[in-house]
Design a protein around this motif. Sequence first.
Motif, PDB file in Angstrom:
ATOM      1  N   TRP B 188       0.825  -1.122  -0.214  1.00 16.41           N
ATOM      2  CA  TRP B 188      -0.335  -0.052  -0.007  1.00 16.41           C
ATOM      3  C   TRP B 188       0.943   1.372   0.119  1.00 16.41           C
ATOM      4  O   TRP B 188       0.890   2.219  -0.102  1.00 16.41           O
ATOM      5  N   GLU B 189       2.021   1.054   0.504  1.00 17.71           N
ATOM      6  CA  GLU B 189       2.806   2.338   0.590  1.00 17.71           C
ATOM      7  C   GLU B 189       2.952   3.043  -0.892  1.00 17.71           C
ATOM      8  O   GLU B 189       3.049   4.344  -1.042  1.00 17.71           O
ATOM      9  N   ALA B 190       3.718   1.869  -1.628  1.00 18.30           N
ATOM     10  CA  ALA B 190       3.865   2.371  -3.557  1.00 18.30           C
ATOM     11  C   ALA B 190       2.826   2.934  -3.754  1.00 18.30           C
ATOM     12  O   ALA B 190       3.437   3.787  -5.165  1.00 18.30           O
ATOM     13  N   ALA B 191       1.796   2.037  -3.360  1.00 16.79           N
ATOM     14  CA  ALA B 191       0.055   3.453  -4.447  1.00 16.79           C
ATOM     15  C   ALA B 191       0.338   4.934  -3.666  1.00 16.79           C
ATOM     16  O   ALA B 191      -0.493   5.705  -4.035  1.00 16.79           O
ATOM     17  N   THR B 192       0.079   4.533  -2.000  1.00 14.14           N
ATOM     18  CA  THR B 192      -0.341   5.806  -0.874  1.00 14.14           C
ATOM     19  C   THR B 192       0.163   6.743  -1.082  1.00 14.14           C
ATOM     20  O   THR B 192       0.343   7.868  -1.123  1.00 14.14           O
ATOM     21  N   MET B 193       1.740   6.141  -0.850  1.00 12.43           N
ATOM     22  CA  MET B 193       3.012   7.294  -0.930  1.00 12.43           C
ATOM     23  C   MET B 193       4.030   7.742  -1.879  1.00 12.43           C
ATOM     24  O   MET B 193       3.794   8.415  -2.089  1.00 12.43           O
ATOM     25  N   GLY B 194       3.238   6.643  -2.670  1.00  5.12           N
ATOM     26  CA  GLY B 194       4.063   6.915  -3.931  1.00  5.12           C
ATOM     27  C   GLY B 194       3.078   7.483  -5.279  1.00  5.12           C
ATOM     28  O   GLY B 194       2.720   8.437  -5.871  1.00  5.12           O
ATOM     29  N   TYR B 195       2.079   6.715  -5.647  1.00  2.44           N
ATOM     30  CA  TYR B 195       1.039   7.184  -7.078  1.00  2.44           C
ATOM     31  C   TYR B 195       0.174   7.915  -6.516  1.00  2.44           C
ATOM     32  O   TYR B 195       0.249   9.121  -6.823  1.00  2.44           O
ATOM     33  N   TYR B 196      -0.508   7.556  -5.091  1.00  2.00           N
ATOM     34  CA  TYR B 196      -1.468   8.904  -4.682  1.00  2.00           C
ATOM     35  C   TYR B 196      -0.307  10.235  -5.087  1.00  2.00           C
ATOM     36  O   TYR B 196      -1.450  11.539  -5.026  1.00  2.00           O
ATOM     37  N   ASN B 197       0.314  10.330  -4.293  1.00  2.00           N
ATOM     38  CA  ASN B 197       1.388  11.562  -4.141  1.00  2.00           C
ATOM     39  C   ASN B 197       1.436  12.308  -4.691  1.00  2.00           C
ATOM     40  O   ASN B 197       0.668  13.208  -5.071  1.00  2.00           O
ATOM     41  N   ILE B 198       2.562  11.583  -5.652  1.00  2.00           N
ATOM     42  CA  ILE B 198       2.956  12.925  -6.792  1.00  2.00           C
ATOM     43  C   ILE B 198       2.153  12.593  -8.451  1.00  2.00           C
ATOM     44  O   ILE B 198       2.421  13.231  -8.943  1.00  2.00           O
ATOM     45  N   GLY B 199       1.031  11.612  -8.388  1.00  2.00           N
ATOM     46  CA  GLY B 199      -0.001  11.749  -9.560  1.00  2.00           C
ATOM     47  C   GLY B 199      -0.881  13.086  -9.990  1.00  2.00           C
ATOM     48  O   GLY B 199      -0.828  12.813 -11.259  1.00  2.00           O
ATOM     49  N   PRO B 200      -1.461  13.438  -8.659  1.00  2.66           N
ATOM     50  CA  PRO B 200      -3.007  14.493  -8.889  1.00  2.66           C
ATOM     51  C   PRO B 200      -1.900  15.327  -9.776  1.00  2.66           C
ATOM     52  O   PRO B 200      -2.435  16.219 -10.524  1.00  2.66           O
ATOM     53  N   ASN B 201       0.104  15.619  -9.320  1.00  2.00           N
ATOM     54  CA  ASN B 201       0.017  16.457  -9.995  1.00  2.00           C
ATOM     55  C   ASN B 201       0.256  16.459 -12.029  1.00  2.00           C
ATOM     56  O   ASN B 201       0.253  17.016 -12.932  1.00  2.00           O
ATOM     57  N   TYR B 202       0.279  15.322 -12.439  1.00  2.00           N
ATOM     58  CA  TYR B 202       0.062  14.750 -14.331  1.00  2.00           C
ATOM     59  C   TYR B 202      -1.348  14.831 -14.096  1.00  2.00           C
ATOM     60  O   TYR B 202      -1.945  14.862 -15.561  1.00  2.00           O
ATOM     61  N   TRP B 203      -2.732  13.958 -13.700  1.00  2.96           N
ATOM     62  CA  TRP B 203      -4.016  13.736 -14.102  1.00  2.96           C
ATOM     63  C   TRP B 203      -4.394  15.361 -13.028  1.00  2.96           C
ATOM     64  O   TRP B 203      -6.100  15.166 -13.507  1.00  2.96           O
ATOM     65  N   LYS B 204      -4.039  15.670 -13.511  1.00 10.18           N
ATOM     66  CA  LYS B 204      -4.930  17.903 -12.348  1.00 10.18           C
ATOM     67  C   LYS B 204      -5.785  17.531 -11.887  1.00 10.18           C
ATOM     68  O   LYS B 204      -6.479  17.480 -11.503  1.00 10.18           O
ATOM     69  N   GLY B 205      -5.256  16.478 -10.540  1.00 10.88           N
ATOM     70  CA  GLY B 205      -6.278  16.616  -9.414  1.00 10.88           C
ATOM     71  C   GLY B 205      -7.780  15.638 -10.110  1.00 10.88           C
ATOM     72  O   GLY B 205      -8.123  14.892 -10.394  1.00 10.88           O
TER      73      GLY B 205
END
Lengths: 308, 419
Positions: B188-205
């Motif tokens: 879960w860390e990889a998704a929660t701390m990783g993907y969901y953390n940096i992702g919003p900058n890419y998919w514009k929230g």
Amino acid sequence: MSTQPHKKRTRWHIAVFLAPAVLVYTAIMILPLFGTMQNSLFNEIDKSRVFVGLQNFYKLFQDPRWSADFWNALGNNAWFFLIHMLVQNPIGIALAAILSNPRLRFAKFYRTAIFIPTILSFVIVGFAWKLILSPIWGITPSMLDAVGLKFLFAPWLGKEEYALTTIALISVWQFIGIPMMLIFAALLSIPDDVLEAAECDGITGMSAFWKIKLPLILPSIGIISVLTFVGNFNAFDLIYTIQGALAGPDFSTDILGTFMYRTFFGFQLQLGDPYMGSTIASAMFGIILVGVCIYLFAIQTRLRRYQF
Amino acid sequence: MKINHLTRGLMLSSCLVVGGMAAAEEVTITIESWRNDDLTIWQDKIIPAFEASHAGIKVKFTPTAPGEYNAALNSKLDAGSAGDMITCRPFDVSLALYEKGHLAAIQDLDGMKNFGPVAKSGWSTDDGSATYCMPMASVIHGFIYNKEAFKEVGVDVPKTEGEFFAALDKIKADGNYLPMAMGTNDQWEAATMGYYNIGPNYWKGEEGRLGLINGTSKLTDKPWVDAFASLAKWGDYLGDGYEAQTYPDSQNLFTLGRAAIYPAGSWEISGFNTQADFEMGAFYPPVKNAGDTCYISDHTDIAMGMNKATAHPKEVKEFLNWMGSAEFASLYANALPGFFSLSNHDVKMDDPLAQEFVSWRGQCESTIRPTYQILSRGEPNLETDMWNASVAVIKGSETPEDAAARMQKGLASWYKPQQ
């Protein structure tokens, strides 16, 4: 009528003495078992419980995603069992053979020491090994380093290709005492006259083990195999404590027990599905039943028994 | 027979009298929760504050272990033995409870007026007509860093992605610190701390998140794949054997001062404050180019609802209303730095790290975790898939494109707008 009063009397005491065990066993084992099997024939459609026949089983075996998960879990389970059969039981037999050697000193100490992990809780075993093998705090990397074998170290529990084997070996470490004790007891029950008679015929040492002792303990080995089979296909605890309900990495340690748990109780955002969970549980029951039947009818009946 | 009736009547009436007296004296209401870490805070701070102003109501906080909460609560509710108040997980888990009739609709409570639509969205029906839990707090994602390590190595707080990876390279080259403390063992860390953390900058929230729900965008679209591609670079900066590194391992690596950066959620703040003896700072997920709008994951995480079967609805409503007050908001946010109030009250927080996190709300656009609303209702579960895919991408066992395609295939298999 009055000529045979004894034969007619109902022997109530049998029922009375059996009742506690029968009642408890029925209440906590038989009823839930049939409840689970019944549940596997139902499903929730539009918020009501509907009888769907074998549809759940059809889904489990035919739906590409469900069946992929199921076969993955079953395959992993088979590998888990194979490791136990190839490592745990031969080593257990060898240990018992060594321990039954009357010239061995400290035999009682070894016997106790080897048996101790078996009485430890899964949680303790799981956490202890997780720490031992930890690449950060564990003692394994430094111990391997001390003998110049650091290059052999890998984060075994985190790699898809090693994780299941590693956990199986941890389980072997934990349970090796069981085959050892059972075989040890079987070896002790071999009468000395048989061995002495063999000695007179010139069969001693290793060949005495292979030719006399091993055939005599075969029924015990059969029992151990069945116990290992049932235990392994019911396993859940060790994997759950080491890898959690997701049985990572990438489901490489997912066995039927963890698959059933995840489906039945749900996980994180995945809601629990008691019907599919029961279906998996019933499939597990079927697999174990078939396995035990094969042993009982195909193997056990062919084993030769020796009466002393 | 007559005597029998008489005694029965007497017993019954005496019971009623005793019962009535007890009710007049005080009512005890219990709270079901998964936050067993917060037991002392509830017992020592929050409940006494409530009881001081509300005579006659006693409150008991009875938490279960987080991992067992959902399953235990479901069985308790079905058996009718659950507490009067239910701590709500966001979105579908609680929605299912509401639809089963376990949670009462409470949108008409006065306390609810203090929350905006985003705060309520986590605990409302899809059409927004009913709200069934009083929002409590959200958690914000970002990166916590070791200020001393940054000074020692000589790196500045990164603002852009280029600077971020340059800083990681420099820390790695310096060799004294592990660049980043994260493992993939618990997934879960990889998704929660990783993907969901940096992702919003890419998919514009919110734009990207709602696009998925409406079916106007797909997980195989560029922003979702690019976020994976960025995450894939993390593998080089994690510690040796990160594949078997667990969540507590990562926390300890950082608080012992062995790692420079910790991809975090704000809930770590109170724990880190007591564990770490160096100064910590925080920065929000770096944007692609300097000056881009930044997006943060400000995830609605925890709320409180009313068990429909409670025997004391009046008292429970009183407590829930109090939870909407400014007093509760300030009490909770300060007792648990890192859990930010969702109310419209202006909450003053003392903790500097928590202030840093919450200040991003003013600079960046907020969104929530993409999988939580609606998209994890079906099988295969998108949340579980994302954990798995994030790990695979970091390890390099799957390319970002393959991982995205796999998730999209799983989602489209049951979610109509994506078909």
